[in-house]
Design a protein around this motif. Structure first.
Motif, PDB file in Angstrom:
ATOM      1  N   ARG A   1     -38.682  55.551 -15.308  1.00 46.91           N
ATOM      2  CA  ARG A   1     -38.474  54.226 -14.724  1.00 46.91           C
ATOM      3  C   ARG A   1     -37.057  54.137 -14.152  1.00 46.91           C
ATOM      4  O   ARG A   1     -36.074  54.439 -14.833  1.00 46.91           O
ATOM      5  CB  ARG A   1     -38.702  53.133 -15.764  1.00 46.91           C
ATOM      6  CG  ARG A   1     -38.704  51.735 -15.191  1.00 46.91           C
ATOM      7  CD  ARG A   1     -39.148  50.721 -16.239  1.00 46.91           C
ATOM      8  NE  ARG A   1     -40.559  50.923 -16.603  1.00 46.91           N
ATOM      9  CZ  ARG A   1     -40.959  51.394 -17.773  1.00 46.91           C
ATOM     10  NH1 ARG A   1     -40.072  51.739 -18.712  1.00 46.91           N
ATOM     11  NH2 ARG A   1     -42.244  51.553 -18.028  1.00 46.91           N
ATOM     12  N   LEU A   2     -36.968  53.715 -12.881  1.00 43.53           N
ATOM     13  CA  LEU A   2     -35.692  53.527 -12.218  1.00 43.53           C
ATOM     14  C   LEU A   2     -35.480  52.034 -12.004  1.00 43.53           C
ATOM     15  O   LEU A   2     -36.250  51.397 -11.272  1.00 43.53           O
ATOM     16  CB  LEU A   2     -35.655  54.267 -10.872  1.00 43.53           C
ATOM     17  CG  LEU A   2     -35.929  55.779 -10.913  1.00 43.53           C
ATOM     18  CD1 LEU A   2     -35.831  56.366  -9.516  1.00 43.53           C
ATOM     19  CD2 LEU A   2     -34.967  56.481 -11.856  1.00 43.53           C
ATOM     20  N   VAL A   3     -34.463  51.485 -12.641  1.00 39.59           N
ATOM     21  CA  VAL A   3     -34.182  50.047 -12.547  1.00 39.59           C
ATOM     22  C   VAL A   3     -32.995  49.861 -11.612  1.00 39.59           C
ATOM     23  O   VAL A   3     -31.893  50.400 -11.853  1.00 39.59           O
ATOM     24  CB  VAL A   3     -33.889  49.451 -13.936  1.00 39.59           C
ATOM     25  CG1 VAL A   3     -33.633  47.952 -13.829  1.00 39.59           C
ATOM     26  CG2 VAL A   3     -35.058  49.737 -14.882  1.00 39.59           C
ATOM     27  N   GLU A   4     -33.207  49.084 -10.549  1.00 38.05           N
ATOM     28  CA  GLU A   4     -32.165  48.886  -9.546  1.00 38.05           C
ATOM     29  C   GLU A   4     -31.010  48.072 -10.119  1.00 38.05           C
ATOM     30  O   GLU A   4     -31.210  47.039 -10.760  1.00 38.05           O
ATOM     31  CB  GLU A   4     -32.740  48.193  -8.315  1.00 38.05           C
ATOM     32  CG  GLU A   4     -31.737  48.098  -7.176  1.00 38.05           C
ATOM     33  CD  GLU A   4     -32.302  47.368  -5.966  1.00 38.05           C
ATOM     34  OE1 GLU A   4     -31.717  47.501  -4.877  1.00 38.05           O
ATOM     35  OE2 GLU A   4     -33.322  46.663  -6.116  1.00 38.05           O
TER      36      GLU A   4
ATOM     37  N   GLU B   1     -47.143  60.133  -9.334  1.00 42.72           N
ATOM     38  CA  GLU B   1     -47.406  58.779  -8.850  1.00 42.72           C
ATOM     39  C   GLU B   1     -46.078  58.060  -8.644  1.00 42.72           C
ATOM     40  O   GLU B   1     -45.086  58.349  -9.323  1.00 42.72           O
ATOM     41  CB  GLU B   1     -48.263  57.985  -9.846  1.00 42.72           C
ATOM     42  CG  GLU B   1     -49.640  58.587 -10.098  1.00 42.72           C
ATOM     43  CD  GLU B   1     -50.371  57.875 -11.228  1.00 42.72           C
ATOM     44  OE1 GLU B   1     -49.773  56.952 -11.826  1.00 42.72           O
ATOM     45  OE2 GLU B   1     -51.516  58.241 -11.509  1.00 42.72           O
ATOM     46  N   VAL B   2     -46.090  57.126  -7.705  1.00 46.57           N
ATOM     47  CA  VAL B   2     -44.920  56.277  -7.454  1.00 46.57           C
ATOM     48  C   VAL B   2     -45.390  54.836  -7.405  1.00 46.57           C
ATOM     49  O   VAL B   2     -46.380  54.526  -6.723  1.00 46.57           O
ATOM     50  CB  VAL B   2     -44.216  56.655  -6.137  1.00 46.57           C
ATOM     51  CG1 VAL B   2     -43.015  55.722  -5.888  1.00 46.57           C
ATOM     52  CG2 VAL B   2     -43.751  58.102  -6.161  1.00 46.57           C
ATOM     53  N   ALA B   3     -44.704  53.956  -8.118  1.00 45.77           N
ATOM     54  CA  ALA B   3     -45.044  52.534  -8.141  1.00 45.77           C
ATOM     55  C   ALA B   3     -43.780  51.714  -7.925  1.00 45.77           C
ATOM     56  O   ALA B   3     -42.693  52.084  -8.378  1.00 45.77           O
ATOM     57  CB  ALA B   3     -45.713  52.155  -9.462  1.00 45.77           C
ATOM     58  N   ILE B   4     -43.919  50.585  -7.210  1.00 45.66           N
ATOM     59  CA  ILE B   4     -42.824  49.639  -6.962  1.00 45.66           C
ATOM     60  C   ILE B   4     -43.128  48.371  -7.745  1.00 45.66           C
ATOM     61  O   ILE B   4     -44.211  47.788  -7.584  1.00 45.66           O
ATOM     62  CB  ILE B   4     -42.668  49.320  -5.476  1.00 45.66           C
ATOM     63  CG1 ILE B   4     -42.530  50.608  -4.652  1.00 45.66           C
ATOM     64  CG2 ILE B   4     -41.484  48.395  -5.241  1.00 45.66           C
ATOM     65  CD1 ILE B   4     -41.312  51.414  -4.951  1.00 45.66           C
ATOM     66  N   LEU B   5     -42.178  47.941  -8.584  1.00 46.98           N
ATOM     67  CA  LEU B   5     -42.352  46.748  -9.413  1.00 46.98           C
ATOM     68  C   LEU B   5     -41.137  45.844  -9.244  1.00 46.98           C
ATOM     69  O   LEU B   5     -40.095  46.243  -8.700  1.00 46.98           O
ATOM     70  CB  LEU B   5     -42.522  47.120 -10.888  1.00 46.98           C
ATOM     71  CG  LEU B   5     -43.687  48.028 -11.285  1.00 46.98           C
ATOM     72  CD1 LEU B   5     -43.272  49.485 -11.210  1.00 46.98           C
ATOM     73  CD2 LEU B   5     -44.191  47.693 -12.681  1.00 46.98           C
ATOM     74  N   THR B   6     -41.271  44.619  -9.764  1.00 43.16           N
ATOM     75  CA  THR B   6     -40.151  43.686  -9.800  1.00 43.16           C
ATOM     76  C   THR B   6     -40.355  42.708 -10.944  1.00 43.16           C
ATOM     77  O   THR B   6     -41.483  42.570 -11.477  1.00 43.16           O
ATOM     78  CB  THR B   6     -40.006  42.929  -8.472  1.00 43.16           C
ATOM     79  OG1 THR B   6     -38.777  42.186  -8.481  1.00 43.16           O
ATOM     80  CG2 THR B   6     -41.160  41.957  -8.262  1.00 43.16           C
TER      81      THR B   6
ATOM     82  N   GLY C   1     -27.730  51.371  -6.747  1.00 41.25           N
ATOM     83  CA  GLY C   1     -28.166  52.557  -7.481  1.00 41.25           C
ATOM     84  C   GLY C   1     -29.222  52.208  -8.511  1.00 41.25           C
ATOM     85  O   GLY C   1     -29.712  51.069  -8.579  1.00 41.25           O
ATOM     86  N   PHE C   2     -29.591  53.178  -9.312  1.00 40.45           N
ATOM     87  CA  PHE C   2     -30.652  52.973 -10.278  1.00 40.45           C
ATOM     88  C   PHE C   2     -30.226  53.499 -11.640  1.00 40.45           C
ATOM     89  O   PHE C   2     -29.609  54.566 -11.749  1.00 40.45           O
ATOM     90  CB  PHE C   2     -31.937  53.699  -9.847  1.00 40.45           C
ATOM     91  CG  PHE C   2     -32.564  53.138  -8.615  1.00 40.45           C
ATOM     92  CD1 PHE C   2     -33.427  52.055  -8.688  1.00 40.45           C
ATOM     93  CD2 PHE C   2     -32.278  53.681  -7.373  1.00 40.45           C
ATOM     94  CE1 PHE C   2     -34.013  51.542  -7.548  1.00 40.45           C
ATOM     95  CE2 PHE C   2     -32.856  53.172  -6.228  1.00 40.45           C
ATOM     96  CZ  PHE C   2     -33.726  52.095  -6.306  1.00 40.45           C
ATOM     97  N   ALA C   3     -30.581  52.720 -12.661  1.00 39.79           N
ATOM     98  CA  ALA C   3     -30.450  53.183 -14.036  1.00 39.79           C
ATOM     99  C   ALA C   3     -31.748  53.884 -14.424  1.00 39.79           C
ATOM    100  O   ALA C   3     -32.837  53.423 -14.088  1.00 39.79           O
ATOM    101  CB  ALA C   3     -30.183  52.012 -14.966  1.00 39.79           C
ATOM    102  N   VAL C   4     -31.631  55.006 -15.120  1.00 38.73           N
ATOM    103  CA  VAL C   4     -32.792  55.820 -15.468  1.00 38.73           C
ATOM    104  C   VAL C   4     -33.247  55.477 -16.870  1.00 38.73           C
ATOM    105  O   VAL C   4     -32.456  55.514 -17.820  1.00 38.73           O
ATOM    106  CB  VAL C   4     -32.461  57.321 -15.361  1.00 38.73           C
ATOM    107  CG1 VAL C   4     -33.670  58.168 -15.748  1.00 38.73           C
ATOM    108  CG2 VAL C   4     -31.970  57.668 -13.967  1.00 38.73           C
TER     109      VAL C   4
ATOM    110  N   VAL D   1     -38.159  49.771 -10.258  1.00 46.24           N
ATOM    111  CA  VAL D   1     -38.061  48.321 -10.485  1.00 46.24           C
ATOM    112  C   VAL D   1     -36.953  47.784  -9.582  1.00 46.24           C
ATOM    113  O   VAL D   1     -35.754  48.000  -9.836  1.00 46.24           O
ATOM    114  CB  VAL D   1     -37.768  48.013 -11.965  1.00 46.24           C
ATOM    115  CG1 VAL D   1     -37.731  46.502 -12.192  1.00 46.24           C
ATOM    116  CG2 VAL D   1     -38.819  48.675 -12.858  1.00 46.24           C
ATOM    117  N   LEU D   2     -37.354  47.086  -8.513  1.00 48.33           N
ATOM    118  CA  LEU D   2     -36.395  46.516  -7.579  1.00 48.33           C
ATOM    119  C   LEU D   2     -36.006  45.105  -8.015  1.00 48.33           C
ATOM    120  O   LEU D   2     -36.773  44.401  -8.687  1.00 48.33           O
ATOM    121  CB  LEU D   2     -36.993  46.482  -6.164  1.00 48.33           C
ATOM    122  CG  LEU D   2     -37.365  47.843  -5.552  1.00 48.33           C
ATOM    123  CD1 LEU D   2     -37.965  47.649  -4.173  1.00 48.33           C
ATOM    124  CD2 LEU D   2     -36.169  48.773  -5.507  1.00 48.33           C
TER     125      LEU D   2
END
Length: 351
Positions: free
Chosen positions: A34-37, A163-168, A42-45, A82-83
């Protein structure tokens, strides 16, 4: 017909490939990264389970991710990006309670009215519906442009995730909303697997045809050999029986009888040359069994009948066609038929 068969085969192998991939996905669920914007872009892993040498933060600029060991980190994993909510447009929506089962389709049909984008240009997600009165439900829609979602998905796709997913996050809701998801080309690719299945089927079909041809050839060869062996056995048994019988039933005796019972052409010719007078010329001779037919020219055709019957080799001499005389012929043209009496013994040719 060939095009139809090819289309049917492609559809079937594609379905089988999808089923294999789906089964593999159920048996082996990919690990989630999970990458949290963050505020700086940038992104936290956040990694589920233990991940060796995984970076805690990843930089993002100009549509590309940068950081150490990103290939091993993302390859074959499910990556959830996670944007921040600021990248989305939120709209509340109230619907009849019976529309809960068709929520996504209803929103897609009205997305151009709820957002500034068309259904082709927008991606969206909905929160779980909650009751809003006795016969109504409410949900919150999170939407953004497809370009925004695919930009982040393409940045991850370069590292071959599964797989790639975009969440918010949605204010007031604990669960995150998924607005976009795609299966990237990982280790199991449906198109590649389908082509592999077609290749396997083709090789199997060719092997089956070659095996059938080889089986038919071997069977034919063995059948011919069996018939030859059976023929030789039958001939050997017949020879043994003939030898056992002996006497007149033996093959040698049969040949001997045939020798004396069948008129000899040489003796017939020799006898005719002796009995016919010098003024007689034979132009055609036929010997079929014990029946002799001669045609020719002579100066006295009636006198030939007694001459032929005087020989011990011929009987029943007669004319089988009229005797004629043409102006150009030197004599009478005759056609005589007689029965041959086989006398194939020494001295048989004596007059």
């Amino acid at each position: 017909m060939v095009s139809t068969l090819r289309a049917i085969l492609s559809a079937w192998t594609g379905s089988v490939a999808q089923a294999i991939i789906a089964g593999a996905g159920r048996l082996v669920s990919p690990r989630v990264i999970r990458l949290v914007e963050a505020d700086d872009g940038g992104f936290a892993v956040e990694a589920a389970g233990k991940t060796d040498n995984a970076p805690s933060r990843i930089a993002y600029a100009d549509g590309a991710l940068s950081g150490p060991d990103l290939g091993p980190l993302f390859r074959g994993k499910r990556v959830e990006i996670v944007l921040q909510p600021k990248r989305f447009l939120f709209r509340p929506l109230e619907l009849p309670a019976r529309a809960a089962d068709f929520l996504e389709g209803i929103v897609r049909a009205q997305i151009d009215r709820l957002t500034p984008w068309s259904a082709a240009d927008a991606v969206f997600g909905c929160t779980a519906p909650v009751a809003a009165g006795s016969d109504a439900i409410s949900t919150m829609i999170a939407a953004t442009t497809r370009k925004v979602a695919t930009t982040y998905a393409q940045a991850i796709a370069a590292f071959h995730p599964s797989e790639v997913a975009i969440l918010t996050d949605v204010e007031g809701h604990a669960a995150r909303v998924k607005v976009f998801e795609q299966s990237a080309r990982g280790h199991l690719d449906a198109a590649r697997l389908g082509r592999g299945l077609q290749l396997v089927l083709g090789i199997t079909a060719v092997a089956a045809v070659l095996s059938a041809a080889a089986s038919a050839y071997v069977a034919s060869s063995l059948g011919g050999q069996e018939e030859e062996v059976a023929r030789q056995i039958s001939a050997r048994r017949a020879a043994i029986r003939a030898g056992a019988d002996g006497g007149d039933r033996s093959p040698v005796a049969a040949l001997e009888r045939r020798k004396y019972e069948t008129p000899a052409s040489v003796i017939v010719l020799e006898t005719l040359s002796r009995v016919l007078p010098d003024h007689t010329y034979v132009t055609e001779l036929r010997l079929a069994g014990n029946k002799l037919q001669i045609s020719g020219i002579t100066s006295d055709a009636p006198s030939l009948i007694p001459l032929i019957e005087q020989s011990q080799h011929f009987t029943r001499a007669t004319f089988y066609a009229p005797t004629t005389r043409a102006p150009s012929d030197p004599g009478e043209r005759f056609h005589i038929e007689a029965r041959v009496e086989p006398k194939n013994t020494l001295g048989a040719v004596a007059p």
